[in-house]
Each structure stands twice: as structure tokens, then as C-alpha cells.
Design a protein around this motif. Structure first.
Motif, short mmCIF file in Angstrom:
data_model
loop_
_atom_site.label_atom_id
_atom_site.label_comp_id
_atom_site.label_asym_id
_atom_site.label_seq_id
_atom_site.Cartn_x
_atom_site.Cartn_y
_atom_site.Cartn_z
N THR A 1 0.84 -1.21 0.00
CA THR A 1 0.00 0.00 0.00
C THR A 1 0.87 1.25 0.00
O THR A 1 0.61 2.22 -0.74
CB THR A 1 -0.94 0.01 1.24
N TRP A 2 1.92 1.24 0.84
CA TRP A 2 2.84 2.38 0.85
C TRP A 2 3.55 2.53 -0.50
O TRP A 2 3.80 3.66 -0.95
CB TRP A 2 3.87 2.22 1.96
N LYS A 3 3.85 1.42 -1.13
CA LYS A 3 4.47 1.50 -2.46
C LYS A 3 3.53 2.18 -3.45
O LYS A 3 3.95 3.03 -4.25
CB LYS A 3 4.82 0.10 -2.97
N ASP A 4 2.24 1.82 -3.39
CA ASP A 4 1.26 2.44 -4.29
C ASP A 4 1.17 3.94 -4.05
O ASP A 4 1.06 4.74 -4.99
CB ASP A 4 -0.11 1.78 -4.09
N ILE A 5 1.22 4.33 -2.75
CA ILE A 5 1.16 5.76 -2.42
C ILE A 5 2.43 6.46 -2.90
O ILE A 5 2.38 7.55 -3.50
CB ILE A 5 0.98 5.95 -0.90
N GLY A 6 3.58 5.84 -2.63
CA GLY A 6 4.86 6.47 -2.98
C GLY A 6 5.15 6.53 -4.46
O GLY A 6 5.92 7.39 -4.92
N SER A 7 4.54 5.61 -5.22
CA SER A 7 4.82 5.58 -6.66
C SER A 7 4.36 6.84 -7.38
O SER A 7 4.81 7.13 -8.48
CB SER A 7 4.15 4.35 -7.29
N VAL A 8 3.48 7.61 -6.74
CA VAL A 8 3.03 8.88 -7.34
C VAL A 8 4.19 9.88 -7.37
O VAL A 8 4.29 10.71 -8.27
CB VAL A 8 1.85 9.46 -6.52
N GLY B 1 7.61 8.94 -7.15
CA GLY B 1 8.82 8.40 -7.75
C GLY B 1 8.84 6.88 -7.65
O GLY B 1 7.89 6.26 -7.17
N GLN B 2 9.94 6.28 -8.10
CA GLN B 2 10.03 4.82 -8.11
C GLN B 2 10.24 4.28 -6.70
O GLN B 2 11.13 4.71 -5.97
CB GLN B 2 11.17 4.37 -9.02
N ILE B 3 9.41 3.32 -6.33
CA ILE B 3 9.48 2.66 -5.03
C ILE B 3 9.65 1.16 -5.25
O ILE B 3 8.99 0.57 -6.11
CB ILE B 3 8.20 2.90 -4.19
N THR B 4 10.52 0.52 -4.49
CA THR B 4 10.71 -0.93 -4.62
C THR B 4 10.50 -1.61 -3.28
O THR B 4 10.75 -1.02 -2.21
CB THR B 4 12.13 -1.27 -5.14
N ILE B 5 10.03 -2.84 -3.32
CA ILE B 5 9.90 -3.67 -2.13
C ILE B 5 10.98 -4.74 -2.18
O ILE B 5 11.02 -5.53 -3.13
CB ILE B 5 8.51 -4.33 -2.05
N PRO B 6 11.88 -4.80 -1.19
CA PRO B 6 12.95 -5.81 -1.21
C PRO B 6 12.38 -7.22 -1.28
O PRO B 6 11.36 -7.53 -0.67
CB PRO B 6 13.69 -5.58 0.11
N SER B 7 13.06 -8.09 -2.03
CA SER B 7 12.63 -9.47 -2.14
C SER B 7 12.95 -10.21 -0.85
O SER B 7 14.01 -10.03 -0.26
CB SER B 7 13.33 -10.15 -3.32
#
Length: 332
Positions: free
Chosen positions: A114-121, A123-129
Motif C-alpha cells: 500500500t505504501w508503495k502504491d502511495i509512494g509511486s506517485v 517516484g520509483q518505489i521498490t519492495i525488497p525481495s
């Protein structure tokens, strides 16, 4: 629970909150009610209701068949019936903890998404594998033997590519794993042709040259011996082992004569002999003699007989026998 209620529930099952050491259930045997002082109770521990903190996990075994005396503030009435054996309660408590950890991890990953979706507005956000690192992957692979599924003149079997070893699928006693995705393997049993089935009955169809793996532990004599036993006999054996305070990691030696006979005696339909198991931990040794008899029949049920004679070096002894001669689930 106050001192008056405690006196009324003497002899009943209660919960004991030991803080970082977990929550246990047991029988309230004694209630101490000194005047003008906090009451306390003496409880005989019967099982584990909630696991301790990880660093205190070694205290679980100390509570088995032990008395604890604690202040009344740490004794509570249970909201459900607790009647499992100590070992079964430990298994259930640990499994509950694991399930809760996995659920929490999943919820945290969903929050991260969810935070990634918010942050993608912005800039680029990644979730570590969270997949295993290279070293862990290599260690995991070393624990398995990998085969390729092949077909030759209608015969479907497994071949180990490096050495060319063949593993027949028909009647295969091992639990196999097939690859569902790049990081996911599914435990299955062979059904027919290129079709496998998991423990829930779901079927998977794979293609020629697809990978199938077997954990190396399944080739150990003790694992093969367990697989040879019918469920009631296997359950009885584990109950005896646990009753003497031993676990699988205490196994020092397994002499599996039955495996030798099955491999060397082609065409023979009758087997009789003794296997020897040695379990050892500091200050205690357990020797198990497994007397077995097998008569393989073509047109009727095979005859199965197992007798386990367990003896510790301190003189403790236990004997159990299983046979399917009278009833499929007969055990004494």
C-alpha cells in the motif's frame, strides 16, 4: 480469580501465566491463603497453552510433569477445555505461533505494498525481495536430489541427470516435490503418468524433462523404516520415543535389516527379523528392538506384525505390539 474462587476450583484445570516463559495449563493441587497476604497456588503442569518468548524456549521441557507455585494473580480459569498430552500441546502452541507470525508477515507485506502504491506517485518505489539469498538457496539445493521425469515405451520414471540413477514412480514410497513456480515446490505423491497429487487431492500435471526432487532425509534408514510402518504402529513408536524424553535429533544409529531384505530378496514374499534403534542424549540412552514380520500376498491383505521393545540404560522398559491380523487398526 480471588482466594475464595481458587479454593472452590482446587483440583480443576487452570492456566498459569509465566510471563516470558509462556502460559501453561495444569491441575490446581494446593491453594495457600495466608491472612493479610496474597494467595498463591501450587499447580501440576499438564501442557502448554501459549509458547514462551523464543529465547526462553528451552524452559518448555522444564515444565513437563512439574509443579510450579505462583502468586494468585498469575492463575486464571481457562475459557476452553484443555485435555491434550504435553507433547501434543507443545506442537499445537508452536504451530499457532508460527501461523500468527506468517499472518503478521503477510499483513506487513500488504501494508508495504500500500505504501508503495502511495509512494509511486512521487517516484520509483521498490519492495525488497524476501526470497532466500544465494548461499541459502545453495544449502537448500544440497538437501535434495533432483530428477527429471522421463518416459520410455510407456514407462514413466525419474532419472538423476548427473549419475543416471533411476527412480521408479510406480509404488514409490517417497514424498516427491514438483516445482510450481521459480521459488515454490509442492509436496506430492505419484498418481499415474505425468499426474501427481498433493495431500488435499489437488492434481498437477507436469511435462517430460520437468524437475522432481526428493529430500535426502527420505533415503535415511530411519525414515525408510518409518515409511514401512502402518500408521498405528508408527504412532505407537513415536509415543514410546517421546515418553522416554527423546526426539528424532537424538537418534544415533538405525540398523534397518528390513530395508536390506526388501532390496536383496527379489521374489521373496516373507520377511522376519529385528531392527535396532539407538537414541542418546547426555545422561540417557534408549535402545529399541523392532521385531517385524511381513508376509506379502497377491490376492489378500498382506500380514504385518511389529513389536517394539524399548529399554533405557536406567532400566525403564516399554513394549508395544501392532498387527493387522485381526483388524486393520488393531493395536495392543
Amino acid at each position: 480469580m480471588n482466594r475464595t474462587e481458587a479454593t472452590k476450583h482446587k483440583g480443576s484445570t487452570v492456566l498459569v501465566d509465566k510471563g516470558i516463559e509462556g502460559v501453561f495449563y495444569g491441575r490446581l493441587d494446593e491453594v495457600f491463603t495466608p491472612p493479610k497476604k496474597t494467595w498463591s497456588g501450587k499447580v501440576f503442569i499438564l501442557g502448554v497453552a501459549q509458547t514462551p518468548e523464543l529465547h526462553a524456549a528451552d524452559t518448555i521441557d522444564e515444565k513437563k510433569n512439574a509443579y510450579v507455585t505462583v502468586p494468585g494473580s498469575k492463575i486464571h480459569l481457562p475459557d476452553k477445555k484443555w485435555d491434550m498430552s504435553f507433547n501434543d500441546s507443545v506442537v499445537q502452541a508452536i504451530q499457532t505461533t508460527i501461523n500468527e507470525l506468517y499472518t503478521a508477515s503477510k499483513q506487513q507485506l500488504e501494508t508495504a505494498q500500500t505504501w508503495k502504491d502511495i509512494g509511486s506517485v512521487y517516484g520509483q518505489i521498490t519492495i525488497p525481495s524476501l526470497s532466500l539469498n544465494k548461499e541459502e538457496n545453495q544449502t537448500e539445493e544440497q538437501n535434495y536430489i533432483y530428477y527429471q521425469i522421463q518416459e520410455n515405451q510407456g514407462d514413466v520414471h525419474l532419472i538423476e541427470p548427473t549419475n543416471g540413477d533411476t527412480l521408479e514412480l510406480e509404488g514409490c514410497p517417497f514424498e516427491l516435490e514438483i516445482q510450481k513456480s521459480s521459488n515454490t515446490w509442492v509436496p506430492v505423491t505419484y498418481k499415474n503418468r505425468f499426474i501427481f497429487q498433493d495431500h488435499k487431492g489437488k492434481e498437477y500435471k507436469i511435462k517430460k524433462n520437468d524437475s522432481v526432487r526428493v529430500h535426502k532425509e527420505q533415503f535415511q534408514p530411519f525414515t525408510i523404516l518409518l515409511n514401512e510402518l502402518e500408521h498405528p504402529a508408527r504412532k505407537s513408536l513415536w509415543q514410546r520415543i517421546h515418553s522416554f524424553g527423546f526426539e528424532r535429533n537424538h537418534l544415533e544409529d538405525c540398523h534397518n535389516r528390513l530395508l536390506y531384505e526388501l532390496l536383496q530378496s527379489e521374489g521373496v514374499s516373507s520377511f522376519k527379523g529385528v531392527n535396532f534403534l539407538t537414541f542418546r542424549k547426555p545422561g540417557k540412552t534408549l535402545l529399541i528392538q523392532h521385531h517385524y514380520e511381513r508376509i506379502l500376498r497377491t490376492h489378500s491383505q498382506d500380514y504385518v506384525f511389529d513389536r517394539f521393545e524399548c529399554t533405557t540404560d536406567s532400566g525403564e522398559r516399554s513394549i508395544s505390539t501392532y498387527t493387522n491380523a485381526y483388524s486393520k487398526d488393531y493395536e495392543s
